[in-house]
Design an enzyme around this catalytic site. Structure first.
Site, PDB file in Angstrom:
ATOM      1  N   HIS A 178      37.427  32.066  41.932  1.00  0.00           N
ATOM      2  CA  HIS A 178      37.771  31.731  43.316  1.00  0.00           C
ATOM      3  C   HIS A 178      36.794  32.357  44.311  1.00  0.00           C
ATOM      4  O   HIS A 178      36.712  31.910  45.452  1.00  0.00           O
ATOM      5  CB  HIS A 178      39.198  32.188  43.631  1.00  0.00           C
ATOM      6  CG  HIS A 178      39.477  33.592  43.182  1.00  0.00           C
ATOM      7  ND1 HIS A 178      39.824  33.882  41.872  1.00  0.00           N
ATOM      8  CD2 HIS A 178      39.443  34.768  43.834  1.00  0.00           C
ATOM      9  CE1 HIS A 178      40.000  35.194  41.760  1.00  0.00           C
ATOM     10  NE2 HIS A 178      39.774  35.755  42.926  1.00  0.00           N
ATOM     11  N   ASP A 217      44.488  42.299  32.402  1.00  0.00           N
ATOM     12  CA  ASP A 217      44.764  42.760  33.772  1.00  0.00           C
ATOM     13  C   ASP A 217      46.245  43.025  34.001  1.00  0.00           C
ATOM     14  O   ASP A 217      46.624  43.504  35.067  1.00  0.00           O
ATOM     15  CB  ASP A 217      44.299  41.705  34.786  1.00  0.00           C
ATOM     16  CG  ASP A 217      42.788  41.565  34.819  1.00  0.00           C
ATOM     17  OD1 ASP A 217      42.105  42.586  34.675  1.00  0.00           O
ATOM     18  OD2 ASP A 217      42.308  40.429  34.984  1.00  0.00           O
ATOM     19  N   ASP A 247      34.761  34.763  35.545  1.00  0.00           N
ATOM     20  CA  ASP A 247      35.413  35.890  36.218  1.00  0.00           C
ATOM     21  C   ASP A 247      35.417  35.640  37.723  1.00  0.00           C
ATOM     22  O   ASP A 247      34.407  35.238  38.311  1.00  0.00           O
ATOM     23  CB  ASP A 247      34.652  37.180  35.892  1.00  0.00           C
ATOM     24  CG  ASP A 247      35.295  38.398  36.513  1.00  0.00           C
ATOM     25  OD1 ASP A 247      36.478  38.634  36.230  1.00  0.00           O
ATOM     26  OD2 ASP A 247      34.607  39.088  37.292  1.00  0.00           O
TER      27      ASP A 247
END
Length: 1559
Positions: free
Chosen positions: A566, A687, A563
């Site tokens: 980045h 999402d 999750d």
């Protein structure tokens, strides 16, 4: 006799490394297949004398069989240098994961004639090699491309086991093989699955028996339902109410652990307090308009920003720092340890200048040299000056404090100056603060506007406890018995969030970021950001806690979804994945990675071993964009050039056996190519908004079908197949899933109600089948509302074809006017066609969204009838009827008739080429592989030339190299849009050309053996003609590649063992020998006999009189004929030129011996050197001297007569006699006028230039010759421009004694004397012009006694008296003259690349220390990337760019007169490097020093290696312009350019042999 077992195959993936150790792979991302049984190998391939081999070692952490991986466990592999080969290190691959290698070595020092301090040993960065995990389900391997995953919000399934069995069955029945679970751990107070309360437990509400339930669930999934499990791992944050935070607040970012956050905390606390006091402060409590927002922001600025004096965190306390500086100044505590350069060019000596600096410059000086606290924000007034340094600065600009001196500076003046200076500094800091304050207000305003006013925002309404004025950036831990033991400053912890367009490698809460102060973070108030520091030592409890969590997840799940990857510290993620792989080595790692750049994506993927990145089809906003996404993830195009597995396994099994008859392992070599980042392509994620929200609900079906057709891991989300009306709120949603598929029934593939699940089953089945079986090639076409996808198997050519009518808003209900689809050469059978009908009315949506359970919109799939398939002229035509509305799909099976067994075709077209080439000699191979336009015209009587590819142009060779030179760029890039590919798809003319030229040539006696490869090619191309046109580029490339490889192998096989064992560069150079040596109708070595002849260069010097140049051939002789073992051809060329010796000269132009021209003074010396080289290098080479040669002219007689005169060839001489004749004629002196002198012979030369005179200086023994009107050495450019006045004026006459001729003269005399002494040569010496006798021994001794005196230009003027020099015209010292006693004395002193020739043939003439210095000077000033500058750049005559067509009035350059006045010629580089090698090795005293010399040489070959690899001519150019720039007038492949570098390798082997014998 028992049958011989077939050889085992071993897959080898070759990783070449560059000179600095980096992977020589575009993009440097290396992703290799899963481990196999038997294992495959990764082969590191390093040039044998690469710079990294100097005291170098390869360190690799790839584990051995059965060994546990440890990231820090690097094994050492010594890099043993090998100048003539490559270092190859094989690493068997047994495990998946992310592995690294690095190289430790001692960098090469700069080459110098004097001792230099070597650089310190260094280490390369770690380069990563990722191995794909090997996923298995019930004993069968699941490739990544066969994954079909569904995301499930676990909390919405309900307590386990409850209805889980039915739900799992519904997933399995729809064809999924993996479930992605959102975190299954206890949730924090927000109820978000991603806000984890306790990482080491499982949610008791869902799994009452905790870990036992998870174990039971995952086992049941695999064994009963064929489902693998993947879960999220959350490393970045924990729930804001995680109990363990109270025990370990150091796990988060607080003012205690991150003091730079103090101003952010002050601001955040003030905003929260302000929000509680809005009413009493007269501010709006409900934002309903822009005016309300404006009033609120005014209050925030006044009460939160200004009132807290945030500028104090930025600026200097002027009064405090002034007092400190004044105290230091008065006490004499002055610190002058500033950077000296900061004081200016003259430093502290220029006090007047420093005093005059403007105030801004003084302030900048103090900021740069005299301040602390600039590294980060922190407590108020953290920034301060270093008092002692500022005191020193004031002492310079005002003066020192000295009470003994009545005129010492006034304290008030110093104080005022200091304050003025510090206030100037603060101006910059106030500007910084003002900009940040403006950002704070702007960010707060935008966020409040979004959540309160914007139409697309959540419209939170009046301020409340649940929805305060703004989200707090900090979680304040409660004060209790646990937290009271901690420093209060440790109890306010930063919440996690994301920053728009942030640097993925930067910690947004770190000291270098002000994101939390500037309110740039979109914060998640339920998540505390975790602080990992630089390593475990910075926060050991946290690292251990998360490691336990990671191992626990790996225990039960085959894969992770990272999750917010980045935002995860990359070193932390690397450590945790290593922990996970100790539990599950074949861990699938997927990542949510939005780094903002593909380059940064590569960084994460390489280091973490990420298997695939999540990509979202629902991000597409149009059919065109969706087509782009599908194209990106669908796999390579149909007919791609992936051929490693077939091209590199071509030897027949019977030929690969060990001495005892046992089978050997056949290696299948795979070239590691640029790897794209693999995708987990989701039709919709948890999402994403659903199709019903973002597009048209009907798009649910075509969107899913398009994703399923991609050659990637694919996935969906629970609720998608049921057509849920909106995105599920994973935080606040509490309703349970409902699904018509959640039962124990078997699902049929058919039209049905309740979503697309029945059809999704088929789509998933096809996707999994294609992934498992390797259907890797696709073709995607976009046509308005439609997208078609054709995915096929590269061998069997079976495939699936999809027509998808997408549904975006406004598409209506018609078929969109879709035209007929044509599939050339392909048959198709319908699987089915369906449309998706959805009630997406507002009432239907409200009903679904208001239900007690989560359910889909009323929907159903319907069969579509009437899709027609017809077959016309070998192609299939598919037509959809009117009833094919948006939301429809049609699926088809496809196949190519006759190609069902194309794997057999692959084997057929790539086998047997070696046998077809086994009888070919090198002249045959010249025709098969090469022949430029002029040569091909010559061979065909002018009818045929090289092949012209429409929209591309002519290939450079008619033979296979011409095609390979085009294909070598097409294949790695898989460029099926190249004009050659278009041409091959349009017709079969290229195949006809290749076959036709060979069949026609084989009818001629000298090429009759070409019938075998012609037959082989015809049979293979005939087999390919039956294929659909879109496959022809691939199969054409396979056939041509196979024959080309066999032909080049056959060529190398016939060459010397040193070539056969050599590196690829040496082999490539040796093929130039093949390239430039062949039969020509228009010319030969003899007027009446056809033999292969060597061309000086292609294409300019290919035929007729221009092909054979005496000088060029003799310079290239050793490298292109002797060293490769082409002894017969070497003898032919030596004898041919010996036969035409006249005047004691070898002709410059041979012209078959019919009209030889004698205007070359250096050719006889290169000839003698070639004879000497042959005698020394070839076993029993001395026998050459006794070969009889018929003479074109009478020996020792200068009478000219035609070649067909009875006197021609009536007399013979041995090669030994010819050698002596050359020496004697020079000793006697030459003085003649060229035959047929005048414009018919040379239209550019003045009359005086035809007069040839050569003589020996009896004082030195040097041969002198030439005049200022001719140019008798290799630098032979004659001026041609009437306009510029240069016609008949040579660019480089080089009369006098040329340094290289002098060296070769000594070499010849010395050698002939040694032969005489050994009784192998009949002549002891010569008779000089005055009638005196001179032995070869004495002649050589005389030259040696005078060489250094006459040619060396001493470095030190004090040594001038010992040398014959004119100090007034010296341009550069420490060099060897180019000439001695030329017609223009300054030309003697020009630095040119000719002296290394003398060094190579006559090293005894040179003082070693002088030689090294001269080579160093040449290395610095003459050596270019590919060749040697022909003139010193400091010379006034230096003109480095050769343009032969220049028709200007520039005397120096018009008509290319500067041919040898600076342009960089390749062939002298070979002699330079030979000299460099010889004298370098002579100086070396240790093995390391010897290795260093080879590495220095290798480094200087980089440009040539690159050109040989990249040039379509597969050779080395004649010359380049300045600094290696392309020269349009140069031959792109020149014989001596390649030959002289082969000489270098031959010399190296000989020197090593001498060294070994000496040792």
């Amino acid at each position: 006799m028992a049958a011989t077992a077939p050889p085992r195959t071993q897959n080898v993936y070759v990783l070449p490394l560059t000179d600095n150790g980096a992977p020589d792979v575009v993009g440097s991302y290396i992703y290799l297949p899963p481990p196999t049984t038997p294992c495959y190998s990764l082969r590191f391939s390093i040039l044998g004398t690469s710079s990294i081999c100097r005291e170098g070692s390869l360190w690799v952490n790839i584990p051995a069989k059965g060994e546990e991986f440890r990231r820090d466990n690097y094994k050492e592999y010594k890099l043993i240098p090998d100048f003539n080969g490559r270092i190859e290190i094989n690493m068997p691959i047994y495990q998946a994961g992310s592995f690294g290698y690095k190289i430790r070595y001692s960098p090469l020092p700069e080459f110098a004639p004097h001792p230099v301090t070597p650089p310190e040993p260094t280490e390369t960065p770690i380069y990563y090699i990722d191995i794909c995990p090997k996923l298995q389900l019930n004993g069968a391997q699941i490739p990544l491309d066969a994954i079909s995953i569904i995301s499930v919000l676990s909390k919405l399934v309900g307590p386990y086991p409850g209805g889980w069995n039915e739900y799992l069955n519904g997933i399995a029945e729809r064809g999924y093989n993996m479930i992605h679970f959102t975190p299954l751990n206890p949730r924090g107070e927000s109820n978000s699955p991603y806000s984890i309360y306790d990482q080491l437990a499982f949610d008791k509400d869902l799994f009452p028996h905790g870990e036992d339930d998870i174990a039971h669930l995952t086992t049941k999934m695999e064994e009963e339902y064929g489902l693998l499990g993947l879960t999220d791992v959350v490393f970045n944050h924990t729930a804001n109410n995680s109990k363990w935070l109270q025990h370990h607040p150091e796990a988060g970012y607080s003012v205690k652990t991150a003091p730079h956050l103090e101003p952010a905390l002050v601001l955040d606390t003030s905003i929260m307090d302000f929000g509680d006091r809005l009413g009493e402060l007269g501010c709006p409590t409900n934002i309903q308009s822009a005016d309300d927002l404006k009033r609120l922001m005014e209050g925030i600025k006044k009460y939160c920003v200004d009132a807290n004096k945030l500028w104090e965190f930025y600026v200097i306390n002027v009064d405090r720092d002034t007092s400190d500086v004044l105290t230091a100044w008065k006490a004499g505590r002055t610190d002058f340890s500033h950077d000296e350069a900061a004081w200016g060019e003259r430093g502290l000596s220029d006090t007047t200048g420093i005093r005059s600096w403007p105030l801004k410059r003084k302030a900048d000086f103090v900021i740069q040299q005299c301040m602390t606290g600039l590294d980060r924000l922190g407590e108020r007034f953290r920034r301060r000056v270093i008092a002692s340094r500022v005191a020193a600065f004031l002492s310079v600009i005002i003066g020192r404090y000295d009470t003994r001196n009545l005129e010492h500076p006034d304290e008030n003046l110093v104080e005022e100056t200091c304050k003025q200076l510090l206030n100037e500094i603060n101006l910059q800091f106030y500007k910084e603060y003002d900009m940040d304050a403006a950002t704070i207000i702007d960010q707060l305003s935008n966020r409040i506007k979004y959540v309160r006013l914007d139409d697309h925002g959540p419209k939170w309404g009046p301020f409340s406890k649940e929805h305060p004025i703004i989200e707090s950036y900090f979680t304040r831990l409660p004060y209790n018995k646990i937290t009271q033991n901690h420093d209060p400053s440790a109890l306010a912890l930063v919440n996690n969030g994301w920053v728009w367009a942030a640097d993925a490698m930067r910690d947004n809460a770190g000291p270098k970021s002000k994101a939390y102060l500037k309110r740039e973070v979109i914060v998640w108030g339920d998540c505390v950001k975790l602080r990992y520091g630089k390593g475990r030592e910075d926060n050991p409890w946290l690292w251990d806690h998360i490691a336990k969590y990671t191992r626990l997840m790996a225990k039960y799940f085959v894969g992770f979804r990272i999750d917010n990857c980045h935002s995860t510290p990359i070193h932390l993620a690397e450590y945790m994945l290593d922990q996970a792989r100790t539990v599950r080595p074949d861990l699938l790692v997927c990542a949510e990675l939005f780094s903002g750049s593909e380059e940064m994506d590569f960084v994460f993927c390489k280091r973490l071993g990420i298997s695939c990145l999540i990509r979202e089809a629902m991000q597409a906003y149009s059919t065109k964009e969706l087509s782009r996404l599908v194209h990106k993830h669908a796999g390579p195009p149909i007919g791609s050039f992936e051929m490693d597995g077939v091209i590199n396994a071509v030897k027949s099994p019977g030929s690969i056996t060990a001495a005892n008859g046992a089978p050997l392992t056949r290696e299948i070599i795979h070239t590691i190519k640029q790897s794209p980042i693999h995708a987990l392509f989701m039709d919709c994620t948890h999402d994403n908004e659903t199709p019903a929200q973002k597009r048209d609900a009907r798009d649910t079906l075509p969107n899913a079908a398009l994703v399923a057709m991609c050659a990637a891991a694919t996935g969906s989300v629970a609720g998608y197949d049921e057509c849920y009306p909106e995105l599920i709120d994973l935080v606040h949603e509490t309703r349970m899933y409902s699904s018509p598929y959640a039962n124990k029934n078997q699902l049929k593939v058919q039209a049905a109600e309740g979503g697309i699940g029945n059809i999704k089953k088929l789509l998933n089945q096809i996707h999994v089948l294609m992934g498992k079986d390797g259907y890797s090639e696709t073709f995607i076409h976009h046509d308005n509302e439609y997208i078609t996808v054709h995915r096929v198997h590269p061998q069997s050519r079976k495939g699936y074809f999809l027509i998808a009518h997408t549904a975006f808003p406004g598409y209506g209900n018609g078929n969109g006017g879709f035209p007929p689809v044509r599939l050339p050469g392909t048959r198709a059978k319908a699987i089915g066609a369906w449309m998706f009908e959805v009630d997406s009315s507002e009432d239907a949506k409200k009903s679904a969204m208001g239900d007690k359970v989560l359910r889909g919109l009323p929907s159903r799939t319907r069969d579509i009838r009437g899709v027609t398939i017809t077959h016309e002229n070998g192609e299939t035509v598919i037509q959809v009827r009117e009833t094919f509305p948006p939301g429809s799909i049609a699926l088809f099976d496809t196949w190519i008739p006759g190609a069902e067994h194309s794997e057999g075709l692959d084997k057929f077209v790539t086998r047997g080429a070696a046998e077809a080439c086994q009888d070919l000699n090198l002249a045959d191979l010249n025709y098969l592989l090469y022949r430029c336009e002029t040569e091909e015209r010559d061979a065909t009587g002018g009818t045929d030339g090289t092949y012209n590819i429409p929209n591309y142009g002519n290939i450079v060779y008619a033979g296979l190299q011409g095609w390979i030179s085009v294909l070598k760029d097409i294949i790695p890039e898989n460029n099926l849009g190249h004009p050659l590919c278009d041409h091959l798809r349009s017709g079969q003319w290229a195949m006809d050309y290749i076959i036709g030229r060979l069949e026609n040539a084989s009818k001629q006696n000298q090429w009759k053996r070409l019938s075998a490869p012609a037959t082989w090619l015809r049979e293979r191309f005939d087999a390919c003609r039956k294929l659909p046109s879109f496959l022809l580029p691939r199969y054409f490339a396979m056939v041509v590649n196979t024959m080309y490889s066999a032909a080049t192998d056959r060529a190398i096989e016939q060459m010397d063992p040193n070539i056969r064992k050599g590196n690829d560069f040496l082999k490539g150079l040796s093929l130039v020998s093949l390239q430039v040596t062949g039969y020509m109708n228009s010319t030969s070595l003899y007027p009446n006999k056809q033999v292969p002849s060597l061309a000086a260069g292609l294409p300019h010097f290919a035929n007729d009189w221009a092909r054979c140049w005496g000088r060029d051939i003799m310079i290239a002789m050793r490298g292109l004929l002797i060293a490769p073992g082409r002894r017969a051809e070497a003898i032919d060329h030596i004898c041919a030129f010996a036969s035409v010796v006249k005047h004691g000269l070898v002709p410059n132009l041979l012209s078959k011996g019919e009209l030889p021209r004698y205007n070359s003074r250096d050719s006889p010396w290169f000839f003698l050197q070639s004879v000497q080289d042959y005698c020394k290098i070839v076993p029993d080479g001395i026998s050459l001297l006794s070969v009889d040669v018929p003479r074109r002219f009478l020996p020792n007689d200068d009478t000219w007569f035609p070649w067909d005169d009875p006197r021609a060839y009536s007399k013979s001489s041995t090669i030994a006699e010819v050698c002596h004749e050359i020496m004697q004629r020079h000793a006697s002196g030459l003085d003649f006028r060229e035959y047929n002198a005048g414009p018919n012979l040379d239209s550019q030369m003045k009359d005086e230039g035809f007069n040839i005179k050569v003589f020996v200086d009896p004082e030195t023994g040097f041969v002198h010759g030439g005049n200022q009107h001719n140019c008798g050495t290799w630098m032979d450019k004659m001026g041609e421009s009437v306009k510029a006045g240069s016609k008949g004026v040579p660019g480089t006459p080089r009369d006098g004694a040329a340094v290289e001729i002098t060296g070769m003269l000594f070499s010849a005399a010395n050698w002939l004397d040694s032969l005489y002494q050994a009784g192998q040569f009949a002549y002891s010496g010569v008779t000089w012009a005055d009638g005196s006798k001179k032995s070869y021994s004495d002649w050589a001794a005389l030259i040696k006694a005078n060489f250094e005196r006459c040619f060396w230009v001493p470095r030190d003027r004090a040594d001038d008296a010992a040398y014959d020099i004119d100090a007034t015209i010296i341009n550069r010292r420490g060099i060897y003259k180019d000439l001695y006693k030329s017609g223009k004395p300054y030309e003697d002193y020009q630095l040119r690349p000719n002296f290394p020739i003398a060094m190579c043939v006559a090293p005894e003439l040179f003082d070693p220390s002088h030689a090294l210095h001269a080579l160093w000077v040449a290395d610095k000033n003459l050596r270019g990337p590919i060749g040697m500058r022909t003139l010193d750049p400091s010379d006034l005559n230096y003109r480095p760019n050769y343009i032969n067509s220049d028709d200007s009035d520039d005397f120096a350059t018009a008509k290319g007169r500067n041919y040898h006045q600076g342009p960089e010629w390749c062939w002298p580089l070979g002699f330079f490097l030979r000299a460099f090698l010889r004298f370098g090795l002579q100086r070396a005293t240790t093995e390391h020093e010897r290795t260093e010399v080879y590495q220095q040489v290798t480094r200087r070959l980089e440009g040539c290696m690159k050109q040989l690899k990249e040039s379509p001519w597969a050779g080395l150019t004649e010359l380049t312009n300045k600094d290696g720039a392309f020269c349009g007038d140069s031959c792109p492949t020149q014989a001596w350019s390649a030959g002289c570098l082969i000489d270098l390798y031959e010399e190296a082997m000989r020197l090593e042999g001498e060294s070994t014998q000496s040792a």
